[in-house]
Design a protein around this motif. Structure first.
Motif, PDB file in Angstrom:
ATOM      1  N   VAL A 170       0.839  -1.205   0.000  1.00  0.00           N
ATOM      2  CA  VAL A 170       0.000   0.000   0.000  1.00  0.00           C
ATOM      3  C   VAL A 170       0.873   1.253   0.000  1.00  0.00           C
ATOM      4  O   VAL A 170       0.588   2.229  -0.714  1.00  0.00           O
ATOM      5  CB  VAL A 170      -0.947  -0.001   1.215  1.00  0.00           C
ATOM      6  N   THR A 171       1.933   1.249   0.790  1.00  0.00           N
ATOM      7  CA  THR A 171       2.856   2.382   0.820  1.00  0.00           C
ATOM      8  C   THR A 171       3.438   2.650  -0.558  1.00  0.00           C
ATOM      9  O   THR A 171       3.480   3.801  -1.018  1.00  0.00           O
ATOM     10  CB  THR A 171       3.985   2.119   1.825  1.00  0.00           C
ATOM     11  N   ALA A 172       3.877   1.596  -1.231  1.00  0.00           N
ATOM     12  CA  ALA A 172       4.452   1.748  -2.562  1.00  0.00           C
ATOM     13  C   ALA A 172       3.411   2.263  -3.553  1.00  0.00           C
ATOM     14  O   ALA A 172       3.709   3.148  -4.374  1.00  0.00           O
ATOM     15  CB  ALA A 172       5.030   0.414  -3.040  1.00  0.00           C
ATOM     16  N   MET A 173       2.196   1.732  -3.487  1.00  0.00           N
ATOM     17  CA  MET A 173       1.159   2.149  -4.428  1.00  0.00           C
ATOM     18  C   MET A 173       0.815   3.624  -4.263  1.00  0.00           C
ATOM     19  O   MET A 173       0.675   4.365  -5.251  1.00  0.00           O
ATOM     20  CB  MET A 173      -0.094   1.287  -4.243  1.00  0.00           C
ATOM     21  N   ILE A 174       0.670   4.077  -3.029  1.00  0.00           N
ATOM     22  CA  ILE A 174       0.332   5.479  -2.787  1.00  0.00           C
ATOM     23  C   ILE A 174       1.462   6.384  -3.252  1.00  0.00           C
ATOM     24  O   ILE A 174       1.224   7.428  -3.890  1.00  0.00           O
ATOM     25  CB  ILE A 174       0.021   5.701  -1.297  1.00  0.00           C
ATOM     26  N   ALA A 175       2.705   5.994  -2.936  1.00  0.00           N
ATOM     27  CA  ALA A 175       3.849   6.815  -3.323  1.00  0.00           C
ATOM     28  C   ALA A 175       3.962   6.941  -4.846  1.00  0.00           C
ATOM     29  O   ALA A 175       4.168   8.034  -5.380  1.00  0.00           O
ATOM     30  CB  ALA A 175       5.136   6.225  -2.747  1.00  0.00           C
ATOM     31  N   ILE A 176       3.811   5.837  -5.544  1.00  0.00           N
ATOM     32  CA  ILE A 176       3.898   5.861  -7.006  1.00  0.00           C
ATOM     33  C   ILE A 176       2.724   6.631  -7.595  1.00  0.00           C
ATOM     34  O   ILE A 176       2.882   7.414  -8.542  1.00  0.00           O
ATOM     35  CB  ILE A 176       3.935   4.425  -7.562  1.00  0.00           C
ATOM     36  N   GLY A 177       1.524   6.422  -7.042  1.00  0.00           N
ATOM     37  CA  GLY A 177       0.349   7.128  -7.540  1.00  0.00           C
ATOM     38  C   GLY A 177       0.484   8.631  -7.400  1.00  0.00           C
ATOM     39  O   GLY A 177       0.153   9.390  -8.328  1.00  0.00           O
ATOM     40  N   ILE A 178       0.968   9.107  -6.249  1.00  0.00           N
ATOM     41  CA  ILE A 178       1.155  10.545  -6.049  1.00  0.00           C
ATOM     42  C   ILE A 178       2.173  11.097  -7.038  1.00  0.00           C
ATOM     43  O   ILE A 178       2.000  12.189  -7.595  1.00  0.00           O
ATOM     44  CB  ILE A 178       1.595  10.818  -4.601  1.00  0.00           C
ATOM     45  N   ALA A 179       3.242  10.346  -7.286  1.00  0.00           N
ATOM     46  CA  ALA A 179       4.278  10.813  -8.217  1.00  0.00           C
ATOM     47  C   ALA A 179       3.764  10.926  -9.645  1.00  0.00           C
ATOM     48  O   ALA A 179       4.271  11.740 -10.428  1.00  0.00           O
ATOM     49  CB  ALA A 179       5.476   9.864  -8.165  1.00  0.00           C
TER      50      ALA A 179
END
Length: 310
Positions: A170-179
């Motif tokens: 989830v952390t990775a998905m949110i970080a990539i999505g925001i970028a």
């Protein structure tokens, strides 16, 4: 004798018909030229990318119901076993079947890619449409906000989120999505501005269509192909970013079979079993290549100039 319609109503009807006809033609709904499917079949990049992506998706679906062994099953007596009929890709340091873990890792990779791209699209596309439709100061506010978000790379966002919530998928998905939000914002705004400046949109506005109607009937259908291509290309970046974050310990946590985590752990055994690090690297490379080819191929298929040549 029937009364003739007023001149204003006649002009309005003609403008409305012209707007609908022009909008349909630009959106690719006209009957002239080859269909998108025929252009797809004649595009090697689109075909190759589609086949690779279809295989990866099929592996993920199959792994939901079957893998040769349990992805988390440990058998230390068979640790570092080489490729054989029992274990086609060998086993890792815990005796876990590498092929089974690669298959299960496909689920996590596709899941992370889909969710991260959707996060960016759900926020970035409406922001780009708003900036293009409103113009002026509201557009500048949206663009400056996109620049601010773009200044924070996915790695930095992942570090901040991991510090508060711990490393996870989830952390990775949110970080990539925001970028990815600024990318969708700028691409959508650029495409929408081109459509909004077209004559058929001016005709639609002259007919009294509201801004929402113009966006729904003309802008969104005409930029949908651009958005699809962008989503496909960003998906390949998301796969690579998810693997990188997992490799750094900011993504999927063990013992889940993430490709990036498998690559990170296997580098400690390069001298003992170099193949163990080769398999996840190949899967990452093939998946990224497939989505890149698919995105490039779709861009050619949906290109209006190639449609006119057809």
């Amino acid at each position: 004798m029937s009364a003739l319609p007023p001149a204003a109503e006649l002009v309005s009807a003609e403008l409305g018909q012209a707007a609908e006809t022009a909008g349909s033609a630009i959106a690719g709904r006209s009957s002239g030229g080859r269909s998108w499917w025929e252009r797809w079949l004649h595009n090697p990049a689109a075909m190759a990318g589609g086949i690779i992506v279809a295989i990866v998706v099929l592996i993920a679906i199959v792994s939901l119901v079957w893998t040769p062994y349990g992805p988390l099953s440990i058998n230390t007596r068979e640790a570092f076993a080489g490729p054989s009929l029992a274990h086609f890709f060998g086993t890792d340091y815990y005796g876990r079947d590498v092929l089974s873990r690669l298959m299960a890792g496909t689920q996590i990779t596709l899941y992370a890619g889909i969710v991260s791209v959707l996060i960016a699209a759900v926020i970035g596309i409406p922001a780009g449409l708003y900036a293009a439709q409103r113009g002026g100061a509201p557009s500048q506010v949206v663009l400056r906000f996109a620049d601010l978000v773009y200044a924070f790379p996915a790695l930095l966002v992942a570090v901040v989120l991991a510090a508060d919530f711990g490393g996870s998928t989830v952390t990775a998905m949110i970080a990539i999505g925001i970028a990815f939000i600024p990318v969708f914002t700028r691409v959508t705004r650029s495409g929408a501005l081109q459509v909004l400046s077209a004559d058929f949109v001016l005709a639609a506005r002259a007919c009294g269509q509201s801004r929402i109607q113009v966006l729904r009937r003309h802008v969104i259908p005409n930029i949908m192909s651009l958005i699809i291509v962008q989503m496909t290309l960003l998906f390949s970046v998301a796969v690579l970013a998810d693997a990188a974050l997992s490799y750094l310990g900011l993504g999927t946590a063990p013992p889940a079979p993430s490709w990036g985590r498998m690559l990170e752990r296997s580098q400690q055994y390069l001298t003992t079993d170099p193949l163990m690090s080769l398999w996840p690297a190949i899967m990452i490379a093939i998946t990224v290549l497939g989505f890149n080819l698919l995105g490039d191929g779709l861009r050619d298929v949906f290109d209006p100039r190639s449609r006119e040549r057809g």
